[in-house]
Design a protein around this motif. Sequence first.
Motif, PDB file in Angstrom:
ATOM      1  N   VAL A 319       0.962  -1.203  -0.116  1.00  0.00           N
ATOM      2  CA  VAL A 319      -0.152  -0.057  -0.127  1.00  0.00           C
ATOM      3  C   VAL A 319       0.963   1.382   0.015  1.00  0.00           C
ATOM      4  O   VAL A 319       1.220   2.013   1.070  1.00  0.00           O
ATOM      5  CB  VAL A 319      -0.976  -0.139   1.095  1.00  0.00           C
ATOM      6  CG1 VAL A 319      -1.939   1.228   1.317  1.00  0.00           C
ATOM      7  CG2 VAL A 319      -1.872  -1.242   1.413  1.00  0.00           C
ATOM      8  N   THR A 321       0.305   4.308  -0.735  1.00  0.00           N
ATOM      9  CA  THR A 321      -0.268   5.416  -0.663  1.00  0.00           C
ATOM     10  C   THR A 321      -0.058   5.911   0.848  1.00  0.00           C
ATOM     11  O   THR A 321      -0.339   7.018   1.135  1.00  0.00           O
ATOM     12  CB  THR A 321      -2.149   5.311  -0.481  1.00  0.00           C
ATOM     13  OG1 THR A 321      -2.203   3.799   0.208  1.00  0.00           O
ATOM     14  CG2 THR A 321      -2.441   5.032  -1.952  1.00  0.00           C
ATOM     15  N   ILE A 354      -4.214  -1.052   7.868  1.00  0.00           N
ATOM     16  CA  ILE A 354      -4.264  -1.590   6.403  1.00  0.00           C
ATOM     17  C   ILE A 354      -4.620  -2.905   6.516  1.00  0.00           C
ATOM     18  O   ILE A 354      -5.496  -3.627   5.659  1.00  0.00           O
ATOM     19  CB  ILE A 354      -3.040  -1.488   5.695  1.00  0.00           C
ATOM     20  CG1 ILE A 354      -2.649   0.004   5.683  1.00  0.00           C
ATOM     21  CG2 ILE A 354      -2.794  -2.272   4.436  1.00  0.00           C
ATOM     22  CD1 ILE A 354      -1.265   0.502   5.199  1.00  0.00           C
ATOM     23  N   ARG A 357      -8.427  -3.575   7.349  1.00  0.00           N
ATOM     24  CA  ARG A 357      -9.210  -3.288   6.159  1.00  0.00           C
ATOM     25  C   ARG A 357      -9.131  -4.393   5.067  1.00  0.00           C
ATOM     26  O   ARG A 357      -9.923  -4.671   4.200  1.00  0.00           O
ATOM     27  CB  ARG A 357      -8.691  -1.994   5.659  1.00  0.00           C
ATOM     28  CG  ARG A 357      -9.210  -0.904   6.583  1.00  0.00           C
ATOM     29  CD  ARG A 357      -8.636   0.363   6.202  1.00  0.00           C
ATOM     30  NE  ARG A 357      -9.029   0.934   4.712  1.00  0.00           N
ATOM     31  CZ  ARG A 357      -9.889   1.651   4.095  1.00  0.00           C
ATOM     32  NH1 ARG A 357     -10.636   2.247   4.912  1.00  0.00           N
ATOM     33  NH2 ARG A 357     -10.017   1.881   2.861  1.00  0.00           N
ATOM     34  N   PHE A 358      -7.872  -5.177   4.843  1.00  0.00           N
ATOM     35  CA  PHE A 358      -7.632  -5.907   3.899  1.00  0.00           C
ATOM     36  C   PHE A 358      -8.232  -7.311   4.066  1.00  0.00           C
ATOM     37  O   PHE A 358      -9.058  -7.814   3.327  1.00  0.00           O
ATOM     38  CB  PHE A 358      -6.186  -6.389   3.596  1.00  0.00           C
ATOM     39  CG  PHE A 358      -5.608  -7.623   3.179  1.00  0.00           C
ATOM     40  CD1 PHE A 358      -5.903  -8.078   1.900  1.00  0.00           C
ATOM     41  CD2 PHE A 358      -5.416  -8.733   3.989  1.00  0.00           C
ATOM     42  CE1 PHE A 358      -5.523  -9.018   1.225  1.00  0.00           C
ATOM     43  CE2 PHE A 358      -5.273  -9.756   3.428  1.00  0.00           C
ATOM     44  CZ  PHE A 358      -5.328 -10.287   1.914  1.00  0.00           C
ATOM     45  N   GLN A 363     -12.234  -1.486   0.305  1.00  0.00           N
ATOM     46  CA  GLN A 363     -11.764  -1.131  -1.092  1.00  0.00           C
ATOM     47  C   GLN A 363     -10.742  -0.089  -0.766  1.00  0.00           C
ATOM     48  O   GLN A 363     -10.901   0.584   0.236  1.00  0.00           O
ATOM     49  CB  GLN A 363     -12.705  -0.471  -1.991  1.00  0.00           C
ATOM     50  CG  GLN A 363     -13.665  -1.663  -2.581  1.00  0.00           C
ATOM     51  CD  GLN A 363     -12.907  -2.668  -3.560  1.00  0.00           C
ATOM     52  OE1 GLN A 363     -12.406  -2.232  -4.348  1.00  0.00           O
ATOM     53  NE2 GLN A 363     -12.807  -4.006  -2.872  1.00  0.00           N
ATOM     54  N   THR A 364      -9.591  -0.188  -1.524  1.00  0.00           N
ATOM     55  CA  THR A 364      -8.373   0.908  -1.189  1.00  0.00           C
ATOM     56  C   THR A 364      -8.276   2.211  -1.887  1.00  0.00           C
ATOM     57  O   THR A 364      -7.933   2.934  -1.717  1.00  0.00           O
ATOM     58  CB  THR A 364      -6.956   0.021  -1.677  1.00  0.00           C
ATOM     59  OG1 THR A 364      -7.303  -0.072  -3.153  1.00  0.00           O
ATOM     60  CG2 THR A 364      -6.807  -1.085  -0.927  1.00  0.00           C
ATOM     61  N   ARG A 365      -9.798   2.282  -2.733  1.00  0.00           N
ATOM     62  CA  ARG A 365      -9.630   3.371  -3.542  1.00  0.00           C
ATOM     63  C   ARG A 365      -9.819   4.958  -2.678  1.00  0.00           C
ATOM     64  O   ARG A 365      -9.370   5.811  -3.320  1.00  0.00           O
ATOM     65  CB  ARG A 365     -11.043   3.459  -4.246  1.00  0.00           C
ATOM     66  CG  ARG A 365     -12.430   3.070  -3.582  1.00  0.00           C
ATOM     67  CD  ARG A 365     -13.799   3.310  -4.306  1.00  0.00           C
ATOM     68  NE  ARG A 365     -14.795   2.923  -3.770  1.00  0.00           N
ATOM     69  CZ  ARG A 365     -15.500   1.888  -3.695  1.00  0.00           C
ATOM     70  NH1 ARG A 365     -15.121   0.860  -4.478  1.00  0.00           N
ATOM     71  NH2 ARG A 365     -16.722   1.908  -2.911  1.00  0.00           N
ATOM     72  N   LEU A 367      -7.890   5.299  -0.020  1.00  0.00           N
ATOM     73  CA  LEU A 367      -6.730   5.348   0.881  1.00  0.00           C
ATOM     74  C   LEU A 367      -5.894   6.593   0.310  1.00  0.00           C
ATOM     75  O   LEU A 367      -5.377   7.218   1.157  1.00  0.00           O
ATOM     76  CB  LEU A 367      -5.846   4.010   0.734  1.00  0.00           C
ATOM     77  CG  LEU A 367      -6.463   2.959   1.497  1.00  0.00           C
ATOM     78  CD1 LEU A 367      -5.758   2.058   1.633  1.00  0.00           C
ATOM     79  CD2 LEU A 367      -6.637   3.338   2.948  1.00  0.00           C
ATOM     80  N   ASN A 368      -5.794   6.823  -1.090  1.00  0.00           N
ATOM     81  CA  ASN A 368      -5.097   8.245  -1.277  1.00  0.00           C
ATOM     82  C   ASN A 368      -5.330   9.313  -0.592  1.00  0.00           C
ATOM     83  O   ASN A 368      -4.551   9.972  -0.103  1.00  0.00           O
ATOM     84  CB  ASN A 368      -5.219   8.288  -2.914  1.00  0.00           C
ATOM     85  CG  ASN A 368      -4.321   7.519  -3.889  1.00  0.00           C
ATOM     86  OD1 ASN A 368      -3.222   7.032  -3.407  1.00  0.00           O
ATOM     87  ND2 ASN A 368      -4.908   6.731  -4.903  1.00  0.00           N
ATOM     88  N   LYS A 425       0.665 -11.054   1.964  1.00  0.00           N
ATOM     89  CA  LYS A 425       0.009 -10.523   3.291  1.00  0.00           C
ATOM     90  C   LYS A 425      -0.484 -11.933   3.921  1.00  0.00           C
ATOM     91  O   LYS A 425      -0.210 -11.728   5.365  1.00  0.00           O
ATOM     92  CB  LYS A 425      -1.230  -9.930   2.657  1.00  0.00           C
ATOM     93  CG  LYS A 425      -1.095  -8.695   1.860  1.00  0.00           C
ATOM     94  CD  LYS A 425      -2.480  -7.979   1.594  1.00  0.00           C
ATOM     95  CE  LYS A 425      -2.175  -6.730   0.739  1.00  0.00           C
ATOM     96  NZ  LYS A 425      -1.848  -7.161  -0.639  1.00  0.00           N
ATOM     97  N   SER A 650     -16.402  -4.221  -3.911  1.00  0.00           N
ATOM     98  CA  SER A 650     -16.219  -3.879  -2.632  1.00  0.00           C
ATOM     99  C   SER A 650     -17.443  -4.521  -1.791  1.00  0.00           C
ATOM    100  O   SER A 650     -18.558  -4.505  -1.938  1.00  0.00           O
ATOM    101  CB  SER A 650     -16.509  -2.200  -2.402  1.00  0.00           C
ATOM    102  OG  SER A 650     -16.622  -1.949  -1.069  1.00  0.00           O
TER     103      SER A 650
END
Length: 671
Positions: A319, A321, A354, A357-358, A363-365, A367-368, A425, A650
Amino acid sequence: MQASETKLQQIIEGTKQYVVPLFQRPYSWKKSEWQALWNDLVELCKADNPRPHFMGSIVTMPTISVPEGVSKYLLIDGQQRLTTVFILLSALRDAAKQSQEELAAEIDNTILVNPYKKGSDYYKLQPTQVDRVAFHQIIHLQDQVNESNVLECYRFFEKKIRQSKLSLELQRIKRVICSNLSLVSVVLSSDDDPYLVFESLNAKGRPLTQADLIRNYFFMRIHTDSQESVYAKYWQPMQDLLNDNLTEFIRHYLTKTGVEVKQNEIYFEIKDRISNNDALSYLKNLCIYSEYYSRLLNPEREPKELVRKYLCRINRLEVATVYPFLLNCYDDWMKNIITEQEFVSVLQVLENFILRRFVCNIQTRGLNRIFALLYSQVRKGADIASDNFVERLKLTLQNRDYPKDREFRARLVDVKLYGGNRSEKCKLMLESIEEFFRHKEQVPFEGLSIEHIMPQTLNEVWKENLGEDWSITHELLRHTIGNLTLTAYNPELSNDTFEQKKEHFKNSHLELNKYFQSKTFWLRKDIEERSEHLADIALQIWNYFGEESAQLSQSGSLKGTIPKTLFCFGEECVVKSWRDVVETTLNKIADLEPDSFKEIMEQFPRFIGWDEKSFRSTRKLHNGAFIEVNLSAQDIYMFCMKAIETAELSIEDWSVETQEFNKKLVQKPLV
């Protein structure tokens, strides 16, 4: 050779033609590139004042044309992006024909074609011979018999435009494409050899990067007498340290201030910032942070052992981000604003956030944006000299879709942890559980790999031992944590029986593998029991860092529940049974992600396929596939979870409300 920054509109409007040379490869962009371009356009369309959006460079060369012909240019480099834009504009024109004929005519006559020219001069773009027929058919809105990458691109954008009609105006999409997409246009002279230029761009050298543009902009603002020494002292070390990662470093450096910077905005963003600052001072600071960034990418450069360990763990979570936030934290540590232990604690908190959440498939969208703003939010209103940075970090992340214990535990026992980017992971989690036992003689993990107790491919002995529903057990549980361990004997174990694997594990120095000695069989209930056991340990390793942990509960059974409403990827559907739930869910996945649907069929043949005779009791989906519905509520629920995971959709967008309990079985923090 002349190079200039220019808007796309100046490239594509006017009476002219771009011809792709024979030595160019055919059109080869795929869905990932189309999706990235579309995402950028959507963001620009939604912005009140969209800024220029850098697309890269385009290299052209004037070529000879007959006196009455249009001005022709060889398209030496940039044909992929330019061809994509023309296909996108064709799809936009065709959508506009239904309700905005004037806009459709404007796109056609001013951009796509030279309306007053005949023959080949009619077309603004002439792709390679391989793609030319398909491209011309799109320009003329003709039916295409043969499949092609050009046609796939058109269909992609046609679908996206159709789906976005309610939220995006066609006129605005067109204006953003023409006015906000920007390129560096390099025009060769007649003395240049176009093939040699192409070869140097695509084989011997590299295309112009944003870092190259930024370097040139920096040194235009530094006195010529100092340029050589400044380059050697600041820019060259950064270039040597980061190489191909230099552009991404600059993006993360810009983002650390709290402004999310997209891939194609880097050059324009730093231009704005340098223009308001002393270029040399800015470059010096950039050089300092490049050292921090190199340690984030390559933790072996970090001399402190504990920091190095947790940087490695962060990288294994994949990740990137988090890097803008960590650049700030690194600088605080180097300036003694936070201690080494506090920096390690920051890394541990990020890993916890992280990884939870994984596991819960959040969804990682987003995180930015979360990590772009995080540092300023944690520091906001704080006394830097005395405030507890780590505790403020926890409080801030607690409200950023951070799963509570109940959800984390429920998902950990059945989530798919093996395959693709999940495996690393998973290995990190198993290693962490092994470390938790605090074995006095710690086994090095480098030579270990993940082993499936119930094998990935079952032989007849395993099928017989697992019982009548062996295929359901295998497809639902083979990649769950309860069926996975670590070993150095993975090839030797392979499809061995459970008894044979136990003999191997007798000699294992891993505490993880001592668990199996008390087991006689390895059935579904055994896998589920071990999943619960390991989930209890995981909750202690990655403990909930909020103010008040949610109450723990064992994974609840769905037996006897009656679904009432299914919330499925933006739609609310009335359902009367769990069979309705799986049918509706799979229909939606097939519509949203047809490619992923094929993968689901490959991974779960016991649940879904084209042959109705392969199943006990079926329902037929809209695309003609059949799904098994003679299943328990729990198995349907687990299959839906795994199908959604496989499609990389998601879990947050899928939930079931049951009539009996009058609550949602949601994959969100349960309060």
